[in-house]
Enzyme design. Structure first.
Site, PDB file in Angstrom:
ATOM      1  N   SER A  79      36.089 -23.029  76.254  1.00 36.51           N
ATOM      2  CA  SER A  79      34.679 -22.660  76.330  1.00 36.51           C
ATOM      3  C   SER A  79      33.587 -23.628  76.338  1.00 36.51           C
ATOM      4  O   SER A  79      33.821 -24.559  75.374  1.00 36.51           O
ATOM      5  CB  SER A  79      34.362 -21.410  75.400  1.00 36.51           C
ATOM      6  OG  SER A  79      32.962 -21.139  75.464  1.00 36.51           O
ATOM      7  N   ILE A 124      31.341 -21.943  73.010  1.00 40.04           N
ATOM      8  CA  ILE A 124      31.983 -21.791  71.754  1.00 40.04           C
ATOM      9  C   ILE A 124      32.188 -22.958  71.326  1.00 40.04           C
ATOM     10  O   ILE A 124      33.310 -23.837  71.912  1.00 40.04           O
ATOM     11  CB  ILE A 124      32.955 -20.860  71.642  1.00 40.04           C
ATOM     12  CG1 ILE A 124      32.503 -19.498  72.260  1.00 40.04           C
ATOM     13  CG2 ILE A 124      33.548 -20.774  70.284  1.00 40.04           C
ATOM     14  CD1 ILE A 124      33.741 -18.612  72.730  1.00 40.04           C
ATOM     15  N   VAL A 130      35.530 -30.876  62.389  1.00 38.93           N
ATOM     16  CA  VAL A 130      35.910 -31.579  61.256  1.00 38.93           C
ATOM     17  C   VAL A 130      37.286 -31.511  61.166  1.00 38.93           C
ATOM     18  O   VAL A 130      37.985 -31.341  62.290  1.00 38.93           O
ATOM     19  CB  VAL A 130      35.346 -30.779  59.957  1.00 38.93           C
ATOM     20  CG1 VAL A 130      33.844 -31.212  59.449  1.00 38.93           C
ATOM     21  CG2 VAL A 130      35.367 -29.295  59.707  1.00 38.93           C
ATOM     22  N   LYS A 145      44.406 -44.165  55.883  1.00 35.27           N
ATOM     23  CA  LYS A 145      44.359 -43.518  54.551  1.00 35.27           C
ATOM     24  C   LYS A 145      45.746 -43.770  53.963  1.00 35.27           C
ATOM     25  O   LYS A 145      46.967 -43.218  54.422  1.00 35.27           O
ATOM     26  CB  LYS A 145      44.060 -41.993  55.109  1.00 35.27           C
ATOM     27  CG  LYS A 145      44.425 -41.046  53.868  1.00 35.27           C
ATOM     28  CD  LYS A 145      44.541 -39.406  54.481  1.00 35.27           C
ATOM     29  CE  LYS A 145      44.864 -38.548  53.320  1.00 35.27           C
ATOM     30  NZ  LYS A 145      44.994 -36.969  53.633  1.00 35.27           N
ATOM     31  N   GLY A 205      45.586 -29.232  57.873  1.00 34.74           N
ATOM     32  CA  GLY A 205      45.206 -28.278  59.034  1.00 34.74           C
ATOM     33  C   GLY A 205      45.968 -28.976  60.318  1.00 34.74           C
ATOM     34  O   GLY A 205      46.537 -28.533  61.128  1.00 34.74           O
TER      35      GLY A 205
HETATM   36  P1  FAD Z   1      38.420 -24.951  66.899  1.00 34.98           P
HETATM   37  O1  FAD Z   1      38.248 -26.323  66.308  1.00 34.98           O
HETATM   38  O2  FAD Z   1      37.734 -23.913  66.315  1.00 34.98           O
HETATM   39  O3  FAD Z   1      38.624 -24.684  68.590  1.00 34.98           O
HETATM   40  C1  FAD Z   1      38.802 -23.506  68.960  1.00 34.98           C
HETATM   41  C2  FAD Z   1      38.577 -23.544  70.446  1.00 34.98           C
HETATM   42  O4  FAD Z   1      38.475 -22.227  71.106  1.00 34.98           O
HETATM   43  C3  FAD Z   1      37.150 -24.227  70.883  1.00 34.98           C
HETATM   44  O5  FAD Z   1      37.389 -25.216  72.045  1.00 34.98           O
HETATM   45  C4  FAD Z   1      36.776 -23.273  71.734  1.00 34.98           C
HETATM   46  O6  FAD Z   1      35.554 -23.287  72.620  1.00 34.98           O
HETATM   47  C5  FAD Z   1      37.801 -22.451  72.193  1.00 34.98           C
HETATM   48  N1  FAD Z   1      37.478 -20.889  72.177  1.00 34.98           N
HETATM   49  C6  FAD Z   1      37.296 -19.921  71.367  1.00 34.98           C
HETATM   50  N2  FAD Z   1      36.919 -18.728  71.967  1.00 34.98           N
HETATM   51  C7  FAD Z   1      37.114 -18.883  73.254  1.00 34.98           C
HETATM   52  C8  FAD Z   1      37.019 -18.075  74.381  1.00 34.98           C
HETATM   53  N3  FAD Z   1      36.830 -16.700  74.257  1.00 34.98           N
HETATM   54  N4  FAD Z   1      37.128 -18.633  75.649  1.00 34.98           N
HETATM   55  C9  FAD Z   1      37.379 -20.052  75.773  1.00 34.98           C
HETATM   56  N5  FAD Z   1      37.604 -20.851  74.942  1.00 34.98           N
HETATM   57  C10 FAD Z   1      37.423 -20.305  73.440  1.00 34.98           C
HETATM   58  N6  FAD Z   1      42.305 -30.498  59.114  1.00 34.98           N
HETATM   59  C11 FAD Z   1      42.770 -31.639  58.511  1.00 34.98           C
HETATM   60  O7  FAD Z   1      44.143 -31.915  58.952  1.00 34.98           O
HETATM   61  N7  FAD Z   1      42.252 -32.480  57.972  1.00 34.98           N
HETATM   62  C12 FAD Z   1      40.976 -32.408  57.444  1.00 34.98           C
HETATM   63  O8  FAD Z   1      40.556 -33.195  56.757  1.00 34.98           O
HETATM   64  C13 FAD Z   1      40.503 -30.896  57.629  1.00 34.98           C
HETATM   65  N8  FAD Z   1      39.262 -30.747  57.203  1.00 34.98           N
HETATM   66  C14 FAD Z   1      38.638 -29.302  57.522  1.00 34.98           C
HETATM   67  C15 FAD Z   1      37.387 -29.179  57.008  1.00 34.98           C
HETATM   68  C16 FAD Z   1      37.120 -27.885  57.019  1.00 34.98           C
HETATM   69  C17 FAD Z   1      35.740 -27.526  56.240  1.00 34.98           C
HETATM   70  C18 FAD Z   1      37.565 -27.024  58.008  1.00 34.98           C
HETATM   71  C19 FAD Z   1      37.057 -25.403  58.243  1.00 34.98           C
HETATM   72  C20 FAD Z   1      38.997 -27.452  58.225  1.00 34.98           C
HETATM   73  C21 FAD Z   1      39.289 -28.594  58.503  1.00 34.98           C
HETATM   74  N9  FAD Z   1      40.638 -28.912  58.734  1.00 34.98           N
HETATM   75  C22 FAD Z   1      41.170 -30.001  58.549  1.00 34.98           C
HETATM   76  C23 FAD Z   1      41.277 -28.070  59.946  1.00 34.98           C
HETATM   77  C24 FAD Z   1      40.913 -28.550  61.203  1.00 34.98           C
HETATM   78  O9  FAD Z   1      39.597 -28.694  61.404  1.00 34.98           O
HETATM   79  C25 FAD Z   1      41.510 -27.508  62.250  1.00 34.98           C
HETATM   80  O10 FAD Z   1      42.863 -27.439  61.892  1.00 34.98           O
HETATM   81  C26 FAD Z   1      41.551 -28.268  63.712  1.00 34.98           C
HETATM   82  O11 FAD Z   1      39.934 -28.563  63.878  1.00 34.98           O
HETATM   83  C27 FAD Z   1      41.992 -27.268  64.836  1.00 34.98           C
HETATM   84  O12 FAD Z   1      41.067 -26.197  64.890  1.00 34.98           O
HETATM   85  P2  FAD Z   1      41.322 -25.289  66.176  1.00 34.98           P
HETATM   86  O13 FAD Z   1      41.492 -26.198  67.442  1.00 34.98           O
HETATM   87  O14 FAD Z   1      42.441 -24.503  65.777  1.00 34.98           O
HETATM   88  O15 FAD Z   1      40.032 -24.564  66.397  1.00 34.98           O
END
Ligand code: FAD
Length: 535
Positions: free
Chosen positions: A51, A54, A59, A90, A378
């Site tokens: 998206s 979204i 981080v 690191k 993560g």
């Molecule tokens: P997100 O980054 O939330 O991505 C979600 C994706 O889904 C986005 O592209 C969005 O556009 C898409 N999406 C959602 N709904 C729809 C829809 N309806 N249609 C189309 N697309 C959609 N991990 C580490 O390894 N080291 C760290 O130091 C670390 N620090 C962190 C600190 C914090 C405070 C947090 C919360 C997390 C941290 N993490 C860390 C974890 C890490 O951020 C996540 O594991 C990583 O960013 C993966 O996120 P994700 O891709 O699962 O989700």
């Protein structure tokens, strides 16, 4: 894609799992797409839909040293991706104030030795050389204190031996879960959104299709399998396998398939974070080669040095601290550099989906599970999940056994990390606020309660830590237990009678090696300044 297209792309039997639709373009989405293209080339067809509205979590900047296997699998050298992602090295996590104000200790990427069948930590309890367990037992602790780079200015790594695998097309690629033989001496810090951008190019260059659109509906067939996702502007995207990378939303796994989410909140209460991205002048400020976790009244603050900025944030429990107070504490901690920087408040879903693979949907990333970022797990969870996805990749729909094995493996990893994080709070001596007092009485997983009692008499080893692979070897448990200082740990009685000569020699070897490396190695600032000059 039509069946004719599939045949043209050599996708084989369209009744098999060949079309993979990844929903979500954060770190999880693009790591998955890249890895699948690296694993299967044009034998599969990968589409990533993300998206524009979204956002990603943004981080996720510190990693495990095992991440090296990910880049190696993609046949990428550090010079290919590190500059593009503002990455730094690191060597450890540095814990500040977990024991008492002014105290720090490290959890380094360095295996701990064992002498005559006893871990070096056990010998240290009997014959401590100084009051610093980490410095006496690990070389890396001294390198962190002296802010050293793990590479010499000519690029040679500090521990050459473990790097001799190469990136050539013919080189066999190991995965982290199977390759526990050697410990890489460092991991990386990087800007997660830059890595996602870098991997977008990597995956699309190798044939992945990129659709920027919102998924507005998820269609299930009569067997409960996902047949397609419906987008706002690009119609329906059909697939054989769907990967839910939609973050905390869990759009496919939790919402469409209704898979329950198991909360860890009863044992790990931190459910919120506020983050800042602070500019860093590399010519004036030191680039610490470690992630720092500084204990605060209701949680802890991470500090992650990157090229040109510092990623920082306060992870806290909303039962003990309001968001405004957390932001105030964080801003005070950072100082005037952050005055003009906007804060990013994040609510965290702590726990895991009961199963991460249901029917033809695999959840990867935050949709699968998350524990607070205390040990940077993560991205490790993502990496582990996609390695396992390839390992258990299905041939069609009838693959309950493969799914079950996958689900067990990913659940074990997250449950194991949960135990390890609970240990941090129980083992921390700090008990000055209600938050820290409660960490001593809050329940922990039952098995950990039992292990903790045992560890008071015998430091953790392979026979007494969480028994399934979860990325954390026994030495990691020793680092936290002996570093955080909350427990009175005894040495094995046998060491009162055993010959200590070899153990004392090992302590001396570590001391001398650390001294030599501190003298020889450049600081991280010097190393990256040189890299910039050469660029
Ligand atoms: P997100 O980054 O939330 O991505 C979600 C994706 O889904 C986005 O592209 C969005 O556009 C898409 N999406 C959602 N709904 C729809 C829809 N309806 N249609 C189309 N697309 C959609 N991990 C580490 O390894 N080291 C760290 O130091 C670390 N620090 C962190 C600190 C914090 C405070 C947090 C919360 C997390 C941290 N993490 C860390 C974890 C890490 O951020 C996540 O594991 C990583 O960013 C993966 O996120 P994700 O891709 O699962 O989700």
């Amino acid at each position: 894609m039509t069946q004719t297209d599939a045949a043209a792309k050599n996708l084989g039997d369209p009744g098999k799992t060949r079309r993979v639709v990844v929903v979500g373009g954060g770190t999880a989405g693009w790591m998955t797409a890249s890895y699948l293209t690296a694993a299967f080339g044009d034998k599969i067809d990968v589409t990533v839909v993300e998206s524009a509205q979204i956002g990603t979590i943004g981080v996720g900047e510190a990693t495990f040293s095992d991440i090296r296997h990910f880049f190696e699998f993609l046949r990428l050298a550090e010079s290919d991706w590190m500059p593009a992602c503002n990455a730094t090295y690191k060597l450890a996590v540095r814990f500040e104030n977990w024991r008492e104000p002014g105290h720090h200790f490290y959890h380094p990427f360095e295996q701990m030795g064992s002498i005559d069948g006893f871990p070096l930590s056990d010998w240290w309890l009997r014959y401590p050389r100084t009051d610093r367990f980490d410095k006496d037992c690990f070389v890396m602790a001294s390198l962190c204190d002296a802010q050293r780079s793990p590479r010499y200015l000519d690029g040679t790594p500090v521990d050459q031996g473990v790097f001799e695998t190469g990136h050539g097309e013919e080189t066999a690629r190991a995965t982290m879960a199977e390759y526990q033989g050697a410990q890489f001496p460092y991991a990386y810090h990087f800007e997660a959104h830059l890595l996602a951008k870098f991997l977008t190019k990597y995956a699309t260059d190798r044939g992945a299709r990129h659709v920027v659109d919102n998924v507005v509906d998820v269609a299930l067939d009569e067997h409960g399998f996902i047949s397609h996702v419906k987008t706002a502007e690009h119609g329906e995207l059909a697939g054989d396998l769907f990967v839910d990378c939609t973050g905390f939303r869990g759009l496919l796994m939790n919402k469409a398939l209704g898979e329950p989410f198991i909360s860890y909140q009863d044992t790990l209460p931190n459910d919120s974070a506020v983050a800042l991205q602070v500019p860093l002048d590399m010519d004036r400020e030191p680039l610490r080669p470690c992630t720092t976790a500084t204990a605060q009244e209701a949680g802890w603050i991470w500090t992650i040095p990157l090229i040109s900025r510092i990623g920082t944030g306060y992870v806290y429990a909303s039962d003990y601290c309001e968001p405004e107070e957390a932001e105030r504490v964080l801003r005070e901690f950072v100082g005037p550099e952050a005055a003009d920087v906007e804060a990013n408040h994040i609510r965290m879903r702590i726990g895991r989906s009961r199963r991460s693979w249901v029917n033809n949907c695999v959840a990867v990333g935050l949709s699968s599970g998350f524990v607070e970022p205390l040990e940077s797990t993560g991205i490790f969870f993502i990496h582990h999940a996609i390695e396992q996805m390839v390992k258990y990749f299905p041939s069609g729909r009838d693959n309950d056994r493969l799914r079950n094995m996958y689900n067990r493996s990913t659940a074990n990893v997250m449950d194991g990390v949960r135990e390890f994080l609970c240990l941090h709070y129980r083992a921390a001596k700090r008990a000055d606020t209600q938050y820290w007092k409660d960490t001593k009485t809050r329940p922990v997983p039952e098995a950990l309660e039992e292990r903790l009692e045992n560890w008071k008499y015998k430091v953790p080893d392979a026979e007494t830590v969480y028994p399934y692979y979860h990325g954390l070897p026994p030495y990691s448990y020793n680092c936290i237990l002996l570093g955080a200082g909350g427990f009175d740990i005894r040495h094995s009685p046998a060491l009162d009678m055993a010959d200590e000569t070899a153990a004392l020699a090992e302590f001396e070897r570590i001391r001398l090696k650390a001294e030599k490396l501190v003298q020889e190695l450049p600081t991280q600032n010097e190393y990256f300044a040189k890299m910039r000059e050469n660029a």
